[in-house]
Design a protein around this motif. Structure first.
Motif, PDB file in Angstrom:
ATOM      1  N   ARG A  84       0.833  -1.212   0.000  1.00  0.00           N
ATOM      2  CA  ARG A  84       0.000   0.000   0.000  1.00  0.00           C
ATOM      3  C   ARG A  84       0.862   1.254   0.000  1.00  0.00           C
ATOM      4  O   ARG A  84       0.481   2.288  -0.537  1.00  0.00           O
ATOM      5  CB  ARG A  84      -0.930  -0.019   1.224  1.00  0.00           C
ATOM      6  N   GLY A  85       2.051   1.163   0.599  1.00  0.00           N
ATOM      7  CA  GLY A  85       2.907   2.328   0.656  1.00  0.00           C
ATOM      8  C   GLY A  85       3.719   2.523  -0.594  1.00  0.00           C
ATOM      9  O   GLY A  85       4.327   3.561  -0.782  1.00  0.00           O
ATOM     10  N   GLY A  86       3.775   1.501  -1.457  1.00  0.00           N
ATOM     11  CA  GLY A  86       4.543   1.601  -2.688  1.00  0.00           C
ATOM     12  C   GLY A  86       3.782   2.349  -3.753  1.00  0.00           C
ATOM     13  O   GLY A  86       2.642   2.791  -3.579  1.00  0.00           O
ATOM     14  N   THR A  87       4.425   2.456  -4.916  1.00  0.00           N
ATOM     15  CA  THR A  87       3.796   3.200  -6.013  1.00  0.00           C
ATOM     16  C   THR A  87       2.679   2.421  -6.674  1.00  0.00           C
ATOM     17  O   THR A  87       1.837   3.019  -7.336  1.00  0.00           O
ATOM     18  CB  THR A  87       4.860   3.566  -7.064  1.00  0.00           C
ATOM     19  N   ALA A  88       2.654   1.085  -6.522  1.00  0.00           N
ATOM     20  CA  ALA A  88       1.621   0.286  -7.182  1.00  0.00           C
ATOM     21  C   ALA A  88       0.228   0.711  -6.722  1.00  0.00           C
ATOM     22  O   ALA A  88      -0.703   0.792  -7.522  1.00  0.00           O
ATOM     23  CB  ALA A  88       1.840  -1.195  -6.903  1.00  0.00           C
ATOM     24  N   GLY A  89       0.065   0.982  -5.417  1.00  0.00           N
ATOM     25  CA  GLY A  89      -1.231   1.410  -4.918  1.00  0.00           C
ATOM     26  C   GLY A  89      -1.675   2.723  -5.552  1.00  0.00           C
ATOM     27  O   GLY A  89      -2.839   2.881  -5.928  1.00  0.00           O
ATOM     28  N   ARG A  90      -0.736   3.670  -5.681  1.00  0.00           N
ATOM     29  CA  ARG A  90      -1.078   4.953  -6.301  1.00  0.00           C
ATOM     30  C   ARG A  90      -1.383   4.779  -7.783  1.00  0.00           C
ATOM     31  O   ARG A  90      -2.270   5.441  -8.335  1.00  0.00           O
ATOM     32  CB  ARG A  90       0.066   5.942  -6.105  1.00  0.00           C
ATOM     33  N   GLU A  91      -0.642   3.888  -8.439  1.00  0.00           N
ATOM     34  CA  GLU A  91      -0.884   3.649  -9.867  1.00  0.00           C
ATOM     35  C   GLU A  91      -2.264   3.051 -10.097  1.00  0.00           C
ATOM     36  O   GLU A  91      -2.988   3.464 -11.009  1.00  0.00           O
ATOM     37  CB  GLU A  91       0.196   2.701 -10.407  1.00  0.00           C
ATOM     38  N   GLN A  92      -2.643   2.115  -9.258  1.00  0.00           N
ATOM     39  CA  GLN A  92      -3.964   1.512  -9.396  1.00  0.00           C
ATOM     40  C   GLN A  92      -5.076   2.491  -9.028  1.00  0.00           C
ATOM     41  O   GLN A  92      -6.153   2.461  -9.623  1.00  0.00           O
ATOM     42  CB  GLN A  92      -4.051   0.251  -8.537  1.00  0.00           C
ATOM     43  N   ALA A  93      -4.821   3.338  -8.042  1.00  0.00           N
ATOM     44  CA  ALA A  93      -5.811   4.350  -7.683  1.00  0.00           C
ATOM     45  C   ALA A  93      -6.029   5.311  -8.848  1.00  0.00           C
ATOM     46  O   ALA A  93      -7.164   5.702  -9.153  1.00  0.00           O
ATOM     47  CB  ALA A  93      -5.346   5.118  -6.447  1.00  0.00           C
ATOM     48  N   GLY A  94      -4.937   5.664  -9.525  1.00  0.00           N
ATOM     49  CA  GLY A  94      -5.056   6.529 -10.697  1.00  0.00           C
ATOM     50  C   GLY A  94      -5.833   5.853 -11.809  1.00  0.00           C
ATOM     51  O   GLY A  94      -6.659   6.486 -12.488  1.00  0.00           O
ATOM     52  N   ALA A  95      -5.583   4.549 -12.011  1.00  0.00           N
ATOM     53  CA  ALA A  95      -6.314   3.817 -13.037  1.00  0.00           C
ATOM     54  C   ALA A  95      -7.795   3.703 -12.688  1.00  0.00           C
ATOM     55  O   ALA A  95      -8.660   3.811 -13.565  1.00  0.00           O
ATOM     56  CB  ALA A  95      -5.704   2.428 -13.211  1.00  0.00           C
ATOM     57  N   ALA A  96      -8.104   3.510 -11.400  1.00  0.00           N
ATOM     58  CA  ALA A  96      -9.493   3.441 -10.971  1.00  0.00           C
ATOM     59  C   ALA A  96     -10.205   4.771 -11.222  1.00  0.00           C
ATOM     60  O   ALA A  96     -11.359   4.803 -11.664  1.00  0.00           O
ATOM     61  CB  ALA A  96      -9.563   3.069  -9.493  1.00  0.00           C
ATOM     62  N   ALA A  97      -9.506   5.873 -10.958  1.00  0.00           N
ATOM     63  CA  ALA A  97     -10.084   7.192 -11.227  1.00  0.00           C
ATOM     64  C   ALA A  97     -10.320   7.379 -12.719  1.00  0.00           C
ATOM     65  O   ALA A  97     -11.353   7.943 -13.138  1.00  0.00           O
ATOM     66  CB  ALA A  97      -9.155   8.286 -10.695  1.00  0.00           C
ATOM     67  N   ALA A  98      -9.367   6.916 -13.533  1.00  0.00           N
ATOM     68  CA  ALA A  98      -9.526   7.009 -14.980  1.00  0.00           C
ATOM     69  C   ALA A  98     -10.713   6.174 -15.456  1.00  0.00           C
ATOM     70  O   ALA A  98     -11.451   6.570 -16.371  1.00  0.00           O
ATOM     71  CB  ALA A  98      -8.244   6.550 -15.678  1.00  0.00           C
ATOM     72  N   GLN A  99     -10.898   5.002 -14.828  1.00  0.00           N
ATOM     73  CA  GLN A  99     -12.037   4.153 -15.193  1.00  0.00           C
ATOM     74  C   GLN A  99     -13.365   4.846 -14.903  1.00  0.00           C
ATOM     75  O   GLN A  99     -14.281   4.840 -15.730  1.00  0.00           O
ATOM     76  CB  GLN A  99     -11.959   2.838 -14.432  1.00  0.00           C
ATOM     77  N   LEU A 100     -13.461   5.455 -13.729  1.00  0.00           N
ATOM     78  CA  LEU A 100     -14.689   6.162 -13.381  1.00  0.00           C
ATOM     79  C   LEU A 100     -14.920   7.353 -14.307  1.00  0.00           C
ATOM     80  O   LEU A 100     -16.060   7.643 -14.690  1.00  0.00           O
ATOM     81  CB  LEU A 100     -14.626   6.621 -11.922  1.00  0.00           C
ATOM     82  N   ALA A 101     -13.844   8.036 -14.666  1.00  0.00           N
ATOM     83  CA  ALA A 101     -13.970   9.168 -15.582  1.00  0.00           C
ATOM     84  C   ALA A 101     -14.464   8.700 -16.951  1.00  0.00           C
ATOM     85  O   ALA A 101     -15.289   9.364 -17.595  1.00  0.00           O
ATOM     86  CB  ALA A 101     -12.623   9.885 -15.718  1.00  0.00           C
ATOM     87  N   LEU A 102     -13.955   7.553 -17.411  1.00  0.00           N
ATOM     88  CA  LEU A 102     -14.402   7.015 -18.700  1.00  0.00           C
ATOM     89  C   LEU A 102     -15.870   6.624 -18.645  1.00  0.00           C
ATOM     90  O   LEU A 102     -16.632   6.887 -19.582  1.00  0.00           O
ATOM     91  CB  LEU A 102     -13.539   5.810 -19.081  1.00  0.00           C
ATOM     92  N   LEU A 103     -16.296   6.008 -17.553  1.00  0.00           N
ATOM     93  CA  LEU A 103     -17.700   5.645 -17.409  1.00  0.00           C
ATOM     94  C   LEU A 103     -18.586   6.883 -17.400  1.00  0.00           C
ATOM     95  O   LEU A 103     -19.680   6.889 -17.992  1.00  0.00           O
ATOM     96  CB  LEU A 103     -17.907   4.840 -16.119  1.00  0.00           C
ATOM     97  N   ALA A 104     -18.124   7.943 -16.745  1.00  0.00           N
ATOM     98  CA  ALA A 104     -18.895   9.189 -16.727  1.00  0.00           C
ATOM     99  C   ALA A 104     -18.986   9.781 -18.133  1.00  0.00           C
ATOM    100  O   ALA A 104     -20.035  10.296 -18.538  1.00  0.00           O
ATOM    101  CB  ALA A 104     -18.233  10.187 -15.774  1.00  0.00           C
ATOM    102  N   ALA A 105     -17.890   9.697 -18.886  1.00  0.00           N
ATOM    103  CA  ALA A 105     -17.892  10.198 -20.259  1.00  0.00           C
ATOM    104  C   ALA A 105     -18.856   9.394 -21.129  1.00  0.00           C
ATOM    105  O   ALA A 105     -19.564   9.957 -21.983  1.00  0.00           O
ATOM    106  CB  ALA A 105     -16.479  10.144 -20.835  1.00  0.00           C
ATOM    107  N   LEU A 106     -18.908   8.094 -20.913  1.00  0.00           N
ATOM    108  CA  LEU A 106     -19.834   7.252 -21.674  1.00  0.00           C
ATOM    109  C   LEU A 106     -21.279   7.558 -21.306  1.00  0.00           C
ATOM    110  O   LEU A 106     -22.170   7.527 -22.150  1.00  0.00           O
ATOM    111  CB  LEU A 106     -19.522   5.773 -21.411  1.00  0.00           C
ATOM    112  N   TRP A 107     -21.515   7.859 -20.028  1.00  0.00           N
ATOM    113  CA  TRP A 107     -22.863   8.242 -19.603  1.00  0.00           C
ATOM    114  C   TRP A 107     -23.298   9.523 -20.310  1.00  0.00           C
ATOM    115  O   TRP A 107     -24.452   9.661 -20.719  1.00  0.00           O
ATOM    116  CB  TRP A 107     -22.869   8.428 -18.094  1.00  0.00           C
ATOM    117  N   ALA A 108     -22.360  10.459 -20.468  1.00  0.00           N
ATOM    118  CA  ALA A 108     -22.700  11.740 -21.088  1.00  0.00           C
ATOM    119  C   ALA A 108     -22.830  11.642 -22.601  1.00  0.00           C
ATOM    120  O   ALA A 108     -23.556  12.442 -23.212  1.00  0.00           O
ATOM    121  CB  ALA A 108     -21.620  12.774 -20.729  1.00  0.00           C
TER     122      ALA A 108
END
Length: 267
Positions: A11-35
């Protein structure tokens, strides 16, 4: 105590931050598809569930590999995974056949599939985890595309997407299917063909009859490829334990005959 330490380091490594960024990107893509295409609740749920499952499996793989960050090629695969999440959401949400956005996301995902391997080789960061991550993203995209095309051509198309998972399930019962296969250009070609054919068939740029013919050809080539590999694995499967014992006893009794046997010959 060790498990907690590994988990906290992860959790303290960069992998957690990288996955959190990807999760945010996924939600942003879903929001774009909704719009843009009016993604419905089912699509949102499917996209979110896909993202949660992907990140959980990737996190588990990183922990088992003892890694705290993703490599350059893994970042490309992670971007592909986000795009596949968008495709999954649209298919689950019943987006209309031949939607340009569905075609566009799939096209970019397939193009990036040819990029991550080159990045791994050029940077010297190829790994078993990266190869497995890439393969799983590919397999799920094929499954989703075959599900979308099945809505138009019929449920038989699902065989394309389900074949790899059926092979994995069979390996639980027949462990010899887990053995490593020799490299094969034909296998790679057939695998790449599935994505291209399904993309063209789902895009609506060809008549339904042509799409069906292309899909039949893709399915036939996939059956040939899997059948070829299964036959190779069966021929090279380990001998039963009893046979090995008999062979060892025979070798002790007649060493001169065993020593004179031609190399590679099964007796």
């Amino acid at each position: 105590m060790t498990v907690m330490t590994v988990g906290s380091e992860f959790r303290g490594g960069t992998a957690g931050r990288e996955q959190a960024g990807a999760a945010a990107a996924q939600l942003a893509l879903l929001a774009a598809l909704w719009a843009t295409v009016g993604l419905d609740t089912v699509g949102w749920l499917a996209g979110t569930a896909y993202a949660a499952g992907t990140w959980a499996l990737l996190a588990a793989g990183l922990r088992r590999a003892g890694r705290r960050s993703l490599g350059p090629a893994d970042h490309v695969t992670l971007a592909r995974a986000v795009l596949v999440g968008g495709v999954t959401a649209m298919v689950a949400g019943g987006v209309a056949y031949g939607t340009p956005l569905l075609t566009g996301l799939t096209t970019v995902a397939l193009v990036l599939d040819a990029v991550d391997g080159k990045v791994a080789r050029r940077t010297g960061t190829a790994s078993a985890l990266g190869a497995r991550f890439d393969m799983e993203v590919d397999a799920f995209l094929i499954l989703v595309l075959s599900a979308r095309l099945a809505m138009t051509l019929g449920p038989w198309v699902l065989v394309i997407g389900a074949m790899r998972y059926a092979f994995v399930a069979a390996a639980w019962v027949l462990p010899w299917l887990n053995a490593a296969l020799p490299p094969s250009f034909a296998r790679k070609t057939v695998a790449a063909l599935q994505g291209i054919v399904l993309l063209v068939a789902c895009s609506g740029i060809v008549p339904v009859g042509v799409a069906a013919a292309l899909t039949v050809f893709a399915l036939a080539s996939l059956v040939w490829s899997f059948g070829r590999d299964v036959l190779w694995l069966w021929r090279h499967r380990p001998a039963p334990r009893a046979d090995l014992t008999v062979a060892a006893d025979a070798a002790e009794r007649t060493p001169e005959l065993v020593g004179s046997a031609p190399a590679g010959r099964a007796s």
